[in-house]
Design a protein around this motif. Structure first.
Motif, mmCIF file in Angstrom:
data_model
loop_
_atom_site.group_PDB
_atom_site.id
_atom_site.type_symbol
_atom_site.label_atom_id
_atom_site.label_comp_id
_atom_site.label_asym_id
_atom_site.label_seq_id
_atom_site.Cartn_x
_atom_site.Cartn_y
_atom_site.Cartn_z
ATOM 1 N N LYS A 356 0.808 -1.217 0.000
ATOM 2 C CA LYS A 356 0.000 0.000 0.000
ATOM 3 C C LYS A 356 0.847 1.277 0.000
ATOM 4 N N GLU A 357 1.907 1.295 0.770
ATOM 5 C CA GLU A 357 2.660 2.535 0.967
ATOM 6 C C GLU A 357 3.496 2.939 -0.241
ATOM 7 N N THR A 358 3.828 1.972 -1.105
ATOM 8 C CA THR A 358 4.747 2.284 -2.211
ATOM 9 C C THR A 358 4.101 2.128 -3.584
ATOM 10 N N TRP A 359 2.770 2.015 -3.652
ATOM 11 C CA TRP A 359 2.137 1.664 -4.919
ATOM 12 C C TRP A 359 2.377 2.695 -6.020
ATOM 13 N N LYS A 360 2.404 3.979 -5.678
ATOM 14 C CA LYS A 360 2.599 4.989 -6.723
ATOM 15 C C LYS A 360 3.953 4.850 -7.406
ATOM 16 N N CYS A 364 3.355 3.497 -11.029
ATOM 17 C CA CYS A 364 3.317 4.675 -11.906
ATOM 18 C C CYS A 364 4.696 5.130 -12.362
ATOM 19 N N GLY A 365 5.707 4.812 -11.568
ATOM 20 C CA GLY A 365 7.037 5.324 -11.893
ATOM 21 C C GLY A 365 7.034 6.842 -11.788
ATOM 22 N N LYS A 366 7.443 7.515 -12.831
ATOM 23 C CA LYS A 366 7.483 8.978 -12.840
ATOM 24 C C LYS A 366 6.300 9.582 -13.591
ATOM 25 N N THR A 367 5.320 8.769 -13.928
ATOM 26 C CA THR A 367 4.156 9.244 -14.677
ATOM 27 C C THR A 367 2.976 9.482 -13.736
ATOM 28 N N GLN A 368 1.870 9.969 -14.294
ATOM 29 C CA GLN A 368 0.662 10.251 -13.518
ATOM 30 C C GLN A 368 -0.384 9.152 -13.650
ATOM 31 N N ARG A 369 0.014 8.018 -14.237
ATOM 32 C CA ARG A 369 -0.918 6.928 -14.466
ATOM 33 C C ARG A 369 -0.178 5.607 -14.306
ATOM 34 N N VAL A 370 -0.887 4.561 -13.836
ATOM 35 C CA VAL A 370 -0.246 3.243 -13.711
ATOM 36 C C VAL A 370 0.202 2.772 -15.099
ATOM 37 N N GLN A 371 1.321 2.061 -15.119
ATOM 38 C CA GLN A 371 1.911 1.611 -16.377
ATOM 39 C C GLN A 371 1.794 0.094 -16.526
ATOM 40 N N HIS A 372 1.471 -0.331 -17.721
ATOM 41 C CA HIS A 372 1.240 -1.749 -18.009
ATOM 42 C C HIS A 372 2.388 -2.636 -17.545
#
Length: 410
Positions: A356-360, A364-372
């Protein structure tokens, strides 16, 4: 506490034995009166009866003393337990720049501890989260209008839920259970959204909630459509007037507020939400907003998917969705919705809940959306083989279906 309980049990047994002895003494006295007229015998038996009565009174007083002592210890234990999150909350508020020595601040914290204990427990330790909760409760009216709900609904209102000003917490007086009222207002759509879409968004949520409740699909939140009369709008995000609302069960919290869960428990609940979505799709409906904020957890940590405000009929144009959790671009009012989109969102939610604490950072990495690719990597690191294989299959198949579908709108 165990020692007191043991004493209490012993005293109770003594009292029961003495009651039996007293009954026997009375019977003996009656027999003696019938058999003898001797004043000496009668005096002896009466003396025995008086002694037994005095002992019974002494033991009764002792029982009362022990019960009071137990109540004091129980209250002290509960006070100590409840003080822990309150102290952590105050510490976090102080770290956020709030002067916790002020009486007014402590009064608001007392309100949070009394009316929103689960929220306090969830955010204690996080200065930013504690500050946001403090601000929300500070803005609430001191005495929330109890007549805000029509009397015929037979409920007692607590007030708006922190962070959710269109949701009221209450007590169903007839059922004797906690409940919530969601006042239905149009979602935050782009300025270009036509008025017809805004009106349809509310009617669609009512329609979907009614369909789901009648179907009684396990793990989907059920509700009752009611009319709520808002007499003033202080502390709310809606105006004072009659509103269509959904009356629902009050769950322990949302999944977002639950501490980190084990992989085994996440696997169990993944399967159940997956089955609920399959049933929802069979009704020709797509949820379109499967995320931790919309999953409600009961006392047994069972997950229940709710909030059908973004729900659409299959192949209808999309209107609202949470962009950050979609690993592809969806064009609002143009791209039509399909069931596979829900399954992708479910897998993304599981990826969030695994850490939970590290999901972004992970998704997402450095983007504003989750990446495939990040999603696949996170799911592939699941330890339990059966869980890993199952969710990887669901995700990859669903993702491929969505991509093929989106290509039709290019």
């Amino acid at each position: 506490m165990d020692a007191i309980d043991t004493q209490l049990t012993q005293v109770t047994e003594e009292i029961d034995a003495l009651k039996k002895e007293r009954t026997e003494a009375k019977k003996e006295l009656e027999r003696a009166i019938k058999a003898y007229t001797s004043e000496r015998v009668m005096a002896s038996l009466q003396s025995l009866l008086d002694a037994a009565t005095a002992e019974l009174k002494r033991l009764g007083e002792k029982e009362v003393q022990l019960m009071r002592q137990k109540d004091r210890l129980t209250a002290a234990t509960e006070l100590s337990y409840s003080a822990v999150p309150r102290e952590r909350f105050l510490k976090s508020l102080s770290e956020a720049g709030i002067s916790t020595s002020k009486p007014a601040v402590n009064k608001i914290v007392d309100t949070i501890a009394r009316r929103f204990p689960n929220h306090m427990l969830a955010v204690a330790g996080s200065p930013d989260a504690c500050y946001e909760l403090y601000k929300e409760v500070k803005e609430l009216p001191a005495t929330f209008t109890r007549g805000i709900i029509q009397d015929k609904l037979n409920v007692s209102i607590n007030g708006p839920m922190p962070g959710q000003k269109s949701i009221l917490t209450a007590i169903d007086l007839e059922a004797g259970k906690r409940c919530v009222f969601k006042l239905l207002s149009p979602p935050q759509l782009v300025a270009s959204a036509p008025p017809s879409v805004l009106a349809e968004s509310v009617s669609m949520e009512v329609e979907v909630s009614t369909i789901v409740s009648k179907a009684e699909i396990p793990r989907l939140v059920t509700s009752e459509v009611v009319t709520v009369s808002v007499k003033h709008s202080d502390g709310l995000s809606v105006s004072a007037r009659p509103w269509t609302a959904l009356k629902m069960r009050h769950y322990h919290s949302s999944l977002t507020q639950v501490p980190q869960l084990s992989e085994r428990l996440i696997h169990r609940e993944f399967g159940r939400i997956y089955s609920a979505l399959v049933s929802l799709h069979a009704l020709n409906l797509v949820h379109m907003d499967v995320k931790s904020d919309n999953v409600f957890v009961d006392e047994d940590v069972f997950w229940n998917l709710g909030d059908f405000g973004s729900c659409r009929r299959t192949n209808s144009p999309s209107w609202t969705f949470t962009e950050v959790f979609n690993p592809y671009a969806i064009v609002q009012f143009k791209t039509s919705v399909i069931p596979a989109m829900d399954m992708v969102l479910l897998c993304v939610m599981i990826g969030v809940e695994l850490e939970k604490e590290t999901w972004k950072v992970r998704l997402c990495g450095k983007t504003q959306r989750v990446q495939h690719e990040f999603i696949k990597k996170s799911l592939s690191e699941i330890q339990e083989a059966a869980f890993r294989d199952e969710i990887m299959r669901v995700y990859e198949e669903s993702y491929a279906k969505v991509i093929d579908h989106l290509n039709e709108f290019v």
